[in-house]
Design a protein around this motif. Structure first.
Motif, PDB file in Angstrom:
ATOM      1  N   GLY A  85      -1.789   6.977   0.272  1.00  0.00           N
ATOM      2  CA  GLY A  85      -2.256   5.789   0.484  1.00  0.00           C
ATOM      3  C   GLY A  85      -1.325   4.830   0.884  1.00  0.00           C
ATOM      4  N   TRP A  86      -0.196   4.557   0.271  1.00  0.00           N
ATOM      5  CA  TRP A  86       0.660   3.602   0.639  1.00  0.00           C
ATOM      6  C   TRP A  86       1.884   4.180   0.951  1.00  0.00           C
ATOM      7  N   GLU A  87       2.851   3.543   1.449  1.00  0.00           N
ATOM      8  CA  GLU A  87       4.225   4.097   1.756  1.00  0.00           C
ATOM      9  C   GLU A  87       4.748   4.828   0.659  1.00  0.00           C
ATOM     10  N   ALA A  88       5.598   6.036   1.166  1.00  0.00           N
ATOM     11  CA  ALA A  88       6.268   6.664   0.019  1.00  0.00           C
ATOM     12  C   ALA A  88       7.722   7.159   0.595  1.00  0.00           C
ATOM     13  N   VAL A  89       8.478   7.641  -0.412  1.00  0.00           N
ATOM     14  CA  VAL A  89       9.688   7.780  -0.192  1.00  0.00           C
ATOM     15  C   VAL A  89       9.873   8.897   0.978  1.00  0.00           C
ATOM     16  N   SER A  90      10.777   8.860   1.924  1.00  0.00           N
ATOM     17  CA  SER A  90      10.878  10.045   2.839  1.00  0.00           C
ATOM     18  C   SER A  90      12.052  11.018   2.408  1.00  0.00           C
ATOM     19  N   GLU A  91      12.158  12.353   2.792  1.00  0.00           N
ATOM     20  CA  GLU A  91      12.795  13.138   2.319  1.00  0.00           C
ATOM     21  C   GLU A  91      14.271  13.066   3.150  1.00  0.00           C
ATOM     22  N   GLY A  92      15.352  13.187   2.821  1.00  0.00           N
ATOM     23  CA  GLY A  92      16.594  12.919   3.438  1.00  0.00           C
ATOM     24  C   GLY A  92      17.446  12.296   2.658  1.00  0.00           C
ATOM     25  N   LYS A  93      18.878  12.454   2.947  1.00  0.00           N
ATOM     26  CA  LYS A  93      19.991  11.838   2.350  1.00  0.00           C
ATOM     27  C   LYS A  93      20.042  10.221   2.204  1.00  0.00           C
ATOM     28  N   GLN A  94      19.593   9.669   3.373  1.00  0.00           N
ATOM     29  CA  GLN A  94      19.491   8.461   3.334  1.00  0.00           C
ATOM     30  C   GLN A  94      18.121   7.765   3.178  1.00  0.00           C
ATOM     31  N   PHE A  95      17.997   6.745   2.167  1.00  0.00           N
ATOM     32  CA  PHE A  95      16.853   6.468   1.629  1.00  0.00           C
ATOM     33  C   PHE A  95      15.796   5.811   2.757  1.00  0.00           C
ATOM     34  N   SER A  96      14.712   6.072   2.880  1.00  0.00           N
ATOM     35  CA  SER A  96      13.905   5.473   3.876  1.00  0.00           C
ATOM     36  C   SER A  96      12.489   5.840   3.303  1.00  0.00           C
ATOM     37  N   THR A  97      11.535   5.058   3.860  1.00  0.00           N
ATOM     38  CA  THR A  97      10.140   5.061   3.501  1.00  0.00           C
ATOM     39  C   THR A  97       9.173   5.797   4.756  1.00  0.00           C
ATOM     40  N   VAL A  98       8.277   6.254   4.439  1.00  0.00           N
ATOM     41  CA  VAL A  98       7.134   6.390   5.581  1.00  0.00           C
ATOM     42  C   VAL A  98       5.896   5.731   5.345  1.00  0.00           C
ATOM     43  N   LYS A  99       5.030   5.546   6.412  1.00  0.00           N
ATOM     44  CA  LYS A  99       3.937   4.875   6.075  1.00  0.00           C
ATOM     45  C   LYS A  99       2.759   5.443   5.708  1.00  0.00           C
ATOM     46  N   GLY A 100       2.029   4.881   4.886  1.00  0.00           N
ATOM     47  CA  GLY A 100       0.832   5.643   4.384  1.00  0.00           C
ATOM     48  C   GLY A 100      -0.513   5.527   5.058  1.00  0.00           C
ATOM     49  N   LEU A 101      -1.693   6.261   4.512  1.00  0.00           N
ATOM     50  CA  LEU A 101      -2.850   6.116   5.551  1.00  0.00           C
ATOM     51  C   LEU A 101      -3.377   4.787   5.492  1.00  0.00           C
ATOM     52  N   ARG A 102      -3.308   3.924   4.412  1.00  0.00           N
ATOM     53  CA  ARG A 102      -3.892   2.660   4.483  1.00  0.00           C
ATOM     54  C   ARG A 102      -3.244   1.720   5.506  1.00  0.00           C
ATOM     55  N   GLN A 103      -1.829   2.020   5.436  1.00  0.00           N
ATOM     56  CA  GLN A 103      -0.985   1.203   6.737  1.00  0.00           C
ATOM     57  C   GLN A 103      -1.583   1.752   8.023  1.00  0.00           C
ATOM     58  N   LEU A 104      -1.579   2.858   8.282  1.00  0.00           N
ATOM     59  CA  LEU A 104      -1.704   3.262   9.596  1.00  0.00           C
ATOM     60  C   LEU A 104      -3.186   3.039  10.109  1.00  0.00           C
ATOM     61  N   PHE A 105      -4.229   2.937   8.965  1.00  0.00           N
ATOM     62  CA  PHE A 105      -5.749   2.946   9.497  1.00  0.00           C
ATOM     63  C   PHE A 105      -6.209   1.763   8.516  1.00  0.00           C
ATOM     64  N   PRO A 106      -5.647   0.759   8.472  1.00  0.00           N
ATOM     65  CA  PRO A 106      -6.330  -0.386   7.625  1.00  0.00           C
ATOM     66  C   PRO A 106      -7.789  -0.587   7.386  1.00  0.00           C
ATOM     67  N   GLY A 107      -8.184  -0.581   8.681  1.00  0.00           N
ATOM     68  CA  GLY A 107      -9.836  -0.695   8.558  1.00  0.00           C
ATOM     69  C   GLY A 107     -10.591   0.489   8.168  1.00  0.00           C
ATOM     70  N   LYS A 108      -9.935   1.811   8.226  1.00  0.00           N
ATOM     71  CA  LYS A 108     -10.725   2.971   7.919  1.00  0.00           C
ATOM     72  C   LYS A 108     -10.440   3.560   6.505  1.00  0.00           C
ATOM     73  N   VAL A 109      -9.324   3.028   5.843  1.00  0.00           N
ATOM     74  CA  VAL A 109      -8.986   3.648   4.405  1.00  0.00           C
ATOM     75  C   VAL A 109      -9.049   2.842   3.293  1.00  0.00           C
ATOM     76  N   GLN A 110      -9.696   3.106   2.287  1.00  0.00           N
ATOM     77  CA  GLN A 110      -9.625   1.835   1.163  1.00  0.00           C
ATOM     78  C   GLN A 110      -8.998   2.959   0.056  1.00  0.00           C
ATOM     79  N   VAL A 111      -8.252   2.169  -0.836  1.00  0.00           N
ATOM     80  CA  VAL A 111      -7.153   2.519  -1.880  1.00  0.00           C
ATOM     81  C   VAL A 111      -8.106   2.283  -3.342  1.00  0.00           C
ATOM     82  N   TYR A 112      -8.099   3.145  -4.125  1.00  0.00           N
ATOM     83  CA  TYR A 112      -8.740   2.931  -5.513  1.00  0.00           C
ATOM     84  C   TYR A 112      -7.687   3.259  -6.274  1.00  0.00           C
ATOM     85  N   THR A 113      -7.651   2.666  -7.446  1.00  0.00           N
ATOM     86  CA  THR A 113      -6.371   2.968  -8.481  1.00  0.00           C
ATOM     87  C   THR A 113      -6.830   3.156 -10.073  1.00  0.00           C
TER      88      THR A 113
END
Length: 572
Positions: free
Chosen positions: A230-258
């Motif tokens: 849904g939202w950003e998550a930790v990317s694999e690899g030695k250096q810490f980074s994040t990848v974008k979630g579906l809600r961020q890629l498609f803000p008008g098309k994806v709804q997050v429930y928790t």
């Protein structure tokens, strides 16, 4: 058509066992990799094949008994091609027999001068362009060639084909050509993403979900066990980074429930909606699914049915409110077993520890999810700290069962009215740890076993994500339409991947030789033939290619703080 330099000649083979090809002397055997896509040019037909094995041969046993010295390059060159040679095994997958002319790929109405820049190609082919299953084999000494970009286009199409919802999932191992899957065929059946831990299943799943959303092939219901989609998550690899979630890629098309609002807020998820379940939404079948997590006996489950028959939907609420005397009176009247009911009561008290469980809810939250799906929005359900197997299995099964019931009613209404306005949006339900729901012992108690066997009868299919496909019931595995499989080492898991697949034996060696990262074998309903791909990177370039141009990396300290909070939620 210029086919390039031939690699070898067909020397023997059969339709069932595949072809054996002797490489030409000038072809280096080390360039032949398992999973490579090759073309055999027969007298009348062209055969599209996969390389499944590589071996070395000699013309005489004396050469092996008395090999040349390592420093004797001259003798090795003398023997190469005559005394020593390389052989490869090919499995023909498709064949094409032209009647008059070959397919012509044009760009802007003109035939291209090179094989580069094919992003907007359109295929113009005569009516005889039809790829068929292989029902014969090429003759002796037919020449084998590297597959060209034109061959890949002929078999796998191109992403911007206006006639199809194609989505580029990756590239072949030795070329920069998109390999596309047909999303319309993909969502027609249940599908699976498999691979051992650390091989990138989550990234593959994000790619597929992004393609479905972008191409509007279906709506998605994603049970996000580890808060990765849904939202950003930790990317694999030695250096810490994040990848974008579906809600961020498609803000008008994806709804997050928790199911854990506090955790979701700490991770910075915007506009997430709370989701709660009540005891009256849980049925005995849901409790049967988590019997191992609750350590329930068969006698306790039988008495749960007695309670359900007496109290209806409120059976859990009534049970938790009973005292010892009430239980004893109930057992005398309804022939229940006191010790079993008391044990059931003790075990079900654990449900009170689940943050999303309520005795009663002010309104039906599952109806809110259905309203989002009906509006064409894609729903991600985050579990936050509630990601233990008891919590995940109970909530996933309960929600899916009610949503499936709604889709059954919609499908029946559509079949009765035949009105296109009544046709439900095709729904893809994504579940992780799928073998927990689909193993032979519990598959009859889960809604997912029913959905997998229905093959979109009610417009609902599954996308199962799992590292142990051998734990999934064989009948369910045989219904999995498209299988996208990263590296697997266990023989039982490899065998399970090819359940119900004709010619799967030849592909076993291909699967076992994949790299541990960013490689996958794709076979099944959504691709014309099995193919090994370097999976498409899920990075900023991908964000731009699917239309998102506003991605901004968070400051390092903010990212680090969010990661610490996420780890605290997971108990690390």
């Amino acid at each position: 058509m210029n086919l390039g330099q031939p690699l070898g000649s067909v020397t023997q083979g059969s339709l069932s066992e595949g072809l054996e090809v002797r490489l030409h002397p000038d072809v280096l055997v080390e360039d032949m990799r398992v999973g490579k896509f090759l073309v055999v040019e027969g007298i009348k037909s062209r055969f599209f094949c996969m390389l499944t094995d590589v071996s070395l041969g000699t013309s005489s046993p004396r050469i092996v008994a008395n090999p040349p010295l390592p420093s004797d390059d001259f003798m090795r060159e003398v023997l190469a091609g005559s005394g020593t040679y390389g052989t490869i095994d090919l499995t023909p997958m498709l064949m094409f027999t032209p009647e008059s002319e070959e397919p012509v790929f044009k760009k802007n109405g003109k035939e291209p001068n090179s094989v580069s820049g094919l992003g907007s190609f359109q295929a113009q082919s005569s009516s005889n362009m039809e790829l068929l299953p292989v029902k014969t084999i090429p003759s002796h000494f037919s020449q084998v060639y590297d597959a060209s970009e034109r061959d890949f286009r002929a078999v796998f199409g191109w992403e911007d084909d206006p006639q199809k919802r194609n989505f580029a999932i990756g590239q072949p191992l030795d070329m920069d050509v998109p390999i596309c899957i047909d999303l319309d065929r993909f969502v027609e059946r249940s599908n699976g993403v498999f691979g051992k831990s650390g091989t990138g299943k989550s990234f593959l799943t994000r790619l597929l979900l992004s393609g479905i959303i972008r191409k509007q092939a279906a709506v998605n219901l994603i049970f996000d066990m580890h808060s990765e989609y849904g939202w950003e998550a930790v990317s694999e690899g030695k250096q810490f980074s994040t990848v974008k979630g579906l809600r961020q890629l498609f803000p008008g098309k994806v709804q997050v429930y928790t199911l854990d609002p506090a955790s979701t807020k700490r991770r910075g998820v915007r506009d997430a909606q709370d989701l709660y379940l009540s005891y009256d939404q849980i049925e005995v079948e849901d409790i049967m699914l988590v019997r191992n997590e609750l350590n329930l006996s068969e006698a306790s489950l039988e008495n749960a049915i007695i309670l359900r028959n007496e109290f209806g939907k409120s059976w859990i609420t009534q049970l938790l409110a009973m005292g010892n005397e009430e239980i004893e009176m109930f057992c005398q009247e309804k022939r229940g077993n006191k010790s079993s009911i008391m044990a059931l009561q003790r075990k079900l008290i654990r449900l009170e520890d689940l943050k999303y469980m309520r005795t009663t809810c002010p309104h039906n939250y599952i109806d809110k999810i259905l309203a989002s799906l009906d509006a064409g929005k894609h729903v991600v359900i985050e579990f936050g700290s509630q990601s233990n197997m008891l919590s995940y299995m109970l909530a996933t099964n309960t929600i899916s069962r009610r949503i499936h019931q709604s889709y059954v009613h919609k499908a029946e209404k559509f079949l009765q009215s035949k009105n296109p306005c009544d046709r439900p949006h095709p729904l893809v339900i994504t579940i992780e740890e799928a073998h927990r729901f689909l193993d032979p012992a519990t598959v009859k108690q889960t809604i997912f076993g029913i959905i997998a066997r229905e093959m979109r009868k009610y417009f609902v299919t599954l996308l199962v994500v799992d590292q142990r496909p051998s734990g999934i019931d064989n009948e369910v595995m045989s219904q999995i339409g498209t299988r996208i499989t990263a590296l697997l080492n266990d023989e039982k898991d490899i065998e399970a991947i090819f359940t119900g697949v004709s010619g799967g034996q030849a592909l076993r060696s291909v699967l076992a030789k994949l790299d541990s990262k960013q490689q996958a074998l794709i076979l099944g309903h959504a691709v014309p033939m099995p193919v090994v791909v370097r999976t498409r990177p899920y990075d900023q370039t991908f964000y731009t290619e699917i239309g998102d141009v506003a991605w901004e990396e968070k400051p390092d300290e903010e990212v680090f703080a969010a990661a610490q909070l996420a780890q605290a939620d997971l108990g690390f």
